[in-house]
Design an enzyme around this catalytic site. Sequence first.
Site, mmCIF file in Angstrom:
data_model
loop_
_atom_site.group_PDB
_atom_site.id
_atom_site.type_symbol
_atom_site.label_atom_id
_atom_site.label_comp_id
_atom_site.label_asym_id
_atom_site.label_seq_id
_atom_site.Cartn_x
_atom_site.Cartn_y
_atom_site.Cartn_z
ATOM 1 N N GLY A 249 0.782 -1.235 0.000
ATOM 2 C CA GLY A 249 0.000 0.000 0.000
ATOM 3 C C GLY A 249 0.808 1.276 0.000
ATOM 4 O O GLY A 249 0.253 2.373 0.119
ATOM 5 N N GLU A 291 4.394 -6.482 1.539
ATOM 6 C CA GLU A 291 3.885 -6.847 0.213
ATOM 7 C C GLU A 291 3.686 -5.645 -0.702
ATOM 8 O O GLU A 291 2.574 -5.367 -1.127
ATOM 9 C CB GLU A 291 2.533 -7.546 0.359
ATOM 10 C CG GLU A 291 2.560 -8.763 1.223
ATOM 11 C CD GLU A 291 1.155 -9.311 1.493
ATOM 12 O OE1 GLU A 291 1.044 -10.524 1.645
ATOM 13 O OE2 GLU A 291 0.195 -8.520 1.551
ATOM 14 N N PRO A 292 4.748 -4.922 -1.025
ATOM 15 C CA PRO A 292 4.568 -3.805 -1.948
ATOM 16 C C PRO A 292 4.273 -4.306 -3.358
ATOM 17 O O PRO A 292 4.873 -5.296 -3.808
ATOM 18 C CB PRO A 292 5.930 -3.098 -1.903
ATOM 19 C CG PRO A 292 6.902 -4.153 -1.491
ATOM 20 C CD PRO A 292 6.154 -5.104 -0.610
ATOM 21 N N ARG A 294 2.450 -1.799 -6.103
ATOM 22 C CA ARG A 294 2.530 -0.556 -6.863
ATOM 23 C C ARG A 294 3.907 0.097 -6.788
ATOM 24 O O ARG A 294 4.479 0.489 -7.804
ATOM 25 C CB ARG A 294 1.475 0.410 -6.303
ATOM 26 C CG ARG A 294 1.287 1.679 -7.098
ATOM 27 C CD ARG A 294 0.439 2.691 -6.311
ATOM 28 N NE ARG A 294 -0.796 2.118 -5.814
ATOM 29 C CZ ARG A 294 -1.953 2.114 -6.466
ATOM 30 N NH1 ARG A 294 -2.035 2.654 -7.658
ATOM 31 N NH2 ARG A 294 -3.036 1.566 -5.938
ATOM 32 N N CYS A 362 -15.784 3.371 -26.523
ATOM 33 C CA CYS A 362 -17.108 3.997 -26.590
ATOM 34 C C CYS A 362 -17.653 4.308 -25.197
ATOM 35 O O CYS A 362 -18.691 3.780 -24.797
ATOM 36 C CB CYS A 362 -18.062 3.094 -27.345
ATOM 37 S SG CYS A 362 -17.488 2.791 -29.001
ATOM 38 N N GLU A 363 -16.934 5.125 -24.457
ATOM 39 C CA GLU A 363 -17.342 5.583 -23.130
ATOM 40 C C GLU A 363 -16.826 7.007 -22.997
ATOM 41 O O GLU A 363 -15.650 7.255 -23.235
ATOM 42 C CB GLU A 363 -16.645 4.761 -22.025
ATOM 43 C CG GLU A 363 -17.025 3.312 -21.931
ATOM 44 C CD GLU A 363 -18.394 3.097 -21.318
ATOM 45 O OE1 GLU A 363 -18.796 3.927 -20.469
ATOM 46 O OE2 GLU A 363 -19.060 2.134 -21.705
HETATM 47 C C1 LIG Z 1 -3.103 -5.145 -3.356
HETATM 48 C C2 LIG Z 1 -2.431 -5.794 -2.232
HETATM 49 C C3 LIG Z 1 -1.090 -5.523 -1.976
HETATM 50 C C4 LIG Z 1 -0.294 -4.510 -2.748
HETATM 51 O O1 LIG Z 1 -0.768 -3.231 -2.639
HETATM 52 P P1 LIG Z 1 0.040 -2.015 -3.328
HETATM 53 O O2 LIG Z 1 -0.791 -0.840 -3.042
HETATM 54 O O3 LIG Z 1 0.129 -2.315 -4.759
HETATM 55 O O4 LIG Z 1 1.371 -1.964 -2.684
HETATM 56 C C5 LIG Z 1 -0.495 -6.211 -0.953
HETATM 57 N N1 LIG Z 1 -1.164 -7.123 -0.212
HETATM 58 C C6 LIG Z 1 -2.456 -7.401 -0.442
HETATM 59 C C7 LIG Z 1 -3.135 -8.414 0.368
HETATM 60 C C8 LIG Z 1 -3.133 -6.756 -1.455
HETATM 61 O O5 LIG Z 1 -4.411 -7.033 -1.676
#
Ligand SMILES: *Cc1c(COP(=O)(O)O)cnc(C)c1O
Length: 432
Positions: A249, A291-292, A294, A362-363
């Site tokens: 996140g 868990e990055p 993005r 088409c939006e």
């Molecule tokens: C989407 C998600 C992430 C990654 O989120 P980012 O905003 O892309 O870093 C990590 N863990 C879980 C469980 C997610 O659903």
Amino acid sequence: MFVSKDLSVNEKNHLVIGKNDTVELAKEFGTPLYVIDEDLFRENCRVYKNAMDKYYGGNGLVLYANKALCSKYTCRVVKEEGLGIDVVSGGELYTAIKADFPMDKVYFHGNNKTVDEIRMAVENRVGTIIVDNIYELEKLNEIATEAGIVQNIMFRIKPGVDAHTHSFIQTGQIDSKFGVALENGEAFEICKIANEMSGVKVDGVHCHIGSQIFDIEPFNKAAQVMMDFIGDLKDKLGMEVGKLNLGGGYGIMYTENDDPVPYDEYIQHVSEVVKEAAARRNVKLPFILMEPGRSLIAPAGITLYTVGGIKDIKNVRKYVSVDGGMGDNPRYILYESEYAAAVANKAGNEPCEKVTVAGKCCESGDLLLKDVMLPEIEVGDTLAVLATGAYNYSMASNYNRIPRPAMVAVSNGEAKVVIKRETYEDLIRNDL
Ligand SMILES: *Cc1c(COP(=O)(O)O)cnc(C)c1O
């Protein structure tokens, strides 16, 4: 002048990514084209990994959240960088299997894994399954027992932390479809039930509070709450869970209005919170997972388009249409996301007019950029939308039967196709 320090302008006034001239890339591979700066992607992996070593003695593992951009290519890069991955579906798991990703470093998420997906994960010896709910726990216990194994699991916990971000990507509060809540005792109860089961072993707890978050505070708060939960499990049930997964996140810079925290700072702060809480609650220092998604891949990607029709509606708006749109980047139509862009073939020119860049679907909501300042733009120009590495290809669709673009990875002046452009034949492959 660009949001990314890794883009530059060459002597032809062309935009350059990873020592590759983007105008040449567009010519060689066609548009729309996803371009990934592999060196930057790898560098981002290392920032997290090094911070985990530096601030937490390496007692952790960084997972790439595969959903941001899932392909055999990204699995291979991440594997080479020594990260693990998280997957959220059978399809993402299948991709990892086909890329020979080490299964012990795979973490399987999802709020509604099907029985087939659970079975697939167990049979392929996925390292850890992050269990979302009681139904899934019972199913998994059954399947693992049948297979004669004890499956490592974590629980997805809603820590009740408010992350300041778009409500569609906020996930830590009790009113969320993901996980079990702390405040009503649900999380505690499910751990207690699992502790008595023979097919699963509760190895850790997990939370993920949302996406595109810029403050450190919600992450610290979540770590604190989760450590207290680990303490409670030990005190009240005698359960010792050794792993704490803090999710992803971490926000990135899409436009100049975004001001992300350097990623190693998150790890630095969270490490302190966890160490302090472990001492206070008298629990073992947990193995940490992050868990990055993005932040690892988004800044490394750009999308190249060719400019087609331009409509200057006097006193209303100037529309510039490109040969892609919501099919390859649905984030504007989903969240009204903002992006920065450059005119790749005149990248050094000063912005001088306000335009809205539209796609070809088409939006009316099929926009890529609304009211952005760009240099004077003409038919045939190459437009680069920046920071498109995450949640673009992975969210792409074939709406209007438009084939998905190709993806090339560039590194040190070399470009290679890592995902082929779809053909019309691909589009009708499953039509009977
Ligand atoms: C989407 C998600 C992430 C990654 O989120 P980012 O905003 O892309 O870093 C990590 N863990 C879980 C469980 C997610 O659903």
